[in-house]
Design an enzyme around this catalytic site. Structure first.
Site, short mmCIF file in Angstrom:
data_model
loop_
_atom_site.label_atom_id
_atom_site.label_comp_id
_atom_site.label_asym_id
_atom_site.label_seq_id
_atom_site.Cartn_x
_atom_site.Cartn_y
_atom_site.Cartn_z
N ARG A 70 0.82 -1.21 0.00
CA ARG A 70 0.00 0.00 0.00
C ARG A 70 0.86 1.26 0.00
O ARG A 70 0.34 2.37 -0.12
CB ARG A 70 -0.90 0.04 1.25
CG ARG A 70 -1.99 -1.01 1.25
CD ARG A 70 -2.77 -0.98 2.57
NE ARG A 70 -3.91 -0.09 2.54
CZ ARG A 70 -5.18 -0.48 2.35
NH1 ARG A 70 -5.47 -1.75 2.18
NH2 ARG A 70 -6.15 0.38 2.34
N TYR A 95 0.84 4.26 -2.55
CA TYR A 95 -0.28 5.20 -2.39
C TYR A 95 -0.08 6.04 -1.13
O TYR A 95 -0.09 7.27 -1.19
CB TYR A 95 -1.58 4.40 -2.32
CG TYR A 95 -2.83 5.25 -2.22
CD1 TYR A 95 -3.32 5.92 -3.33
CD2 TYR A 95 -3.54 5.34 -1.03
CE1 TYR A 95 -4.49 6.67 -3.26
CE2 TYR A 95 -4.70 6.09 -0.95
CZ TYR A 95 -5.18 6.76 -2.06
OH TYR A 95 -6.33 7.51 -1.99
#
Ligand code: NAD
Ligand code: UDP
Ligand code: UDP
Length: 318
Positions: free
Chosen positions: A147, A150
């Site tokens: 993740r 992002y």
């Protein structure tokens, strides 16, 4: 005689996406000239097709990682894939979009003296250890996980916004958006609300990741867009960051039950592995938004789900 427009010229990057298309609509309704810039990675022409006949609306295909020279008064910087499936598809491009996109849009704001708002995210808090999350919390983010492209891209964009503000006196605004849903979510982008509704309407199994006890707080799109406009236009030069979201917190099991009930579906729940670094609990503290913007969400989950279900039921291609 040549006519000069006195209308505010507003650039929306990522304007053909889910949130961007609603924002373009709102700005047109407010009487602005709107320039929508999008590379159509996750956005779609059909999201803004109904605006193309409006003379105050202009669409430009462009990737914000490249410089952009236009004349504008305000910039809403939304360009960036938002769902885990899409932002993890090309993670290097995701970080480039957040970081180089921010540099280019800040450079544009600096040259044109435009006010610029960044669509940041609750992901800057990572898997939070404080609950609910206030803006003063610095977060718990893995810098090298799946993740991270992002989360860290968005964190770096916030850094750039605040450094352009301090170093070049730019008029910035930063909003941290918590999970937002509504019509025009991409049906295949893997986000939980669209996944559950599409699965329920098709009578397919509803995919719960993990045991379904993780929580999220869901904000309906028109509430979110209203907060963004209030933030951009606040007269007190309040730059943020400010949390925008609906504090109503639900487990994914509760969400699935609501969707099944409201669609009248016979779908069954199936349990699948939890993606890595999936935050366990998330709820915005919105006291700052209430105090500085006089804003709070008005649409409860059940009402918003009904509108979203109606969209997925009736839209061809959705
Ligand atoms: P979305 O994927 O529907 O919209 C993103 C838009 O940006 C798309 O139209 C896409 O084509 C465009 N885009 C992507 N990369 C680009 C590039 N390099 N150049 C130009 N355009 C590009 O997602 P969304 O939910 O509408 O999210 C909009 C913004 O809000 C994103 O910045 C996202 O990070 C932020 N946000 C959304 C949520 C949410 O729950 N929806 C939560 C937190 C933050
Ligand atoms: N930029 C842009 N449009 C503009 C002005 C600048 O896209 O109207 C880009 C340009 O590519 C530059 C970046 O924004 O690299 C940052 O601009 P800034 O003026 O801050 O820095 P510099 O030009 O000194 O690198
Ligand atoms: N999720 C789920 N089933 C799905 C899609 C998502 O249980 O089909 C879970 C996911 O693991 C996460 C939550 O729903 O815990 C919200 O996921 P989403 O991708 O919508 O947003 P984010 O994780 O970025 O908040």
């Amino acid at each position: 005689m040549k006519q000069y427009s006195l209308k505010k010229r507003v650039l929306v990057t990522g304007g053909a996406g889910f949130l961007g298309s609603h924002l373009c609509e709102r700005l047109l309704a407010d009487g602005c000239d709107v320039l929508c810039v999008d590379n159509f990675f996750t956005g779609a022409r059909r999201n803004i097709e109904h605006l193309l006949d409006n003379r105050a609306f202009e669409l430009m295909r462009h990737d914000v990682t490249f410089p952009l020279y236009v004349e504008v008064d305000e910039i809403y910087n939304l360009a960036c894939p938002a769902s885990p499936i899409h932002y993890q598809f090309d993670p290097v491009q995701t970080t480039k979009t957040s970081v180089m996109g921010a540099i280019n849009m800040l450079g544009l704001a600096k040259r044109t003296k435009a006010k610029i708002l960044q669509a940041s995210t609750s992901e800057v808090y990572g898997d939070p250890t404080i609950h609910p999350q206030p803006e003063s919390y610095w977060g718990n983010v893995n810098p090298i996980g799946t993740r991270s492209c992002y989360d860290e891209g968005k964190r770096c964009a916030e850094t750039l916004f605040f450094d352009y503000h301090r170093q070049h006196n730019l008029a910035i605004r930063v909003v941290r958006i918590f999970n937002t849903y509504g019509p025009r979510m991409h049906p295949n982008d893997g986000r939980v609300v669209s996944n559950f509704i599409v699965q329920a309407l098709r009578g397919n199994d509803i995919t719960i990741y993990g045991d379904g006890t993780q929580t999220r707080s869901f904000c309906y799109v028109t509430d979110l867009v209203d907060a963004m406009a209030r933030m951009m236009n606040n007269g007190a030069n309040f730059v943020g960051p400010v949390n925008i979201g609906n504090p109503g917190e639900f487990t994914m099991l509760q969400l699935a039950e609501s969707v099944i009930r409201l669609t009248g579906s016979k779908s069954k729940l199936v349990f699948q592995p939890l993606p890595s670094d999936d935050p366990k609990q998330r709820q915005p503290n919105i006291e700052l938004a209430r105090a500085k913007l006089g804003w709070q969400p008005t649409i409860a989950l059940e009402e918003g789900l009904k509108k979203t279900i109606e969209y997925f039921r009736t839209s061809p291609g959705a």
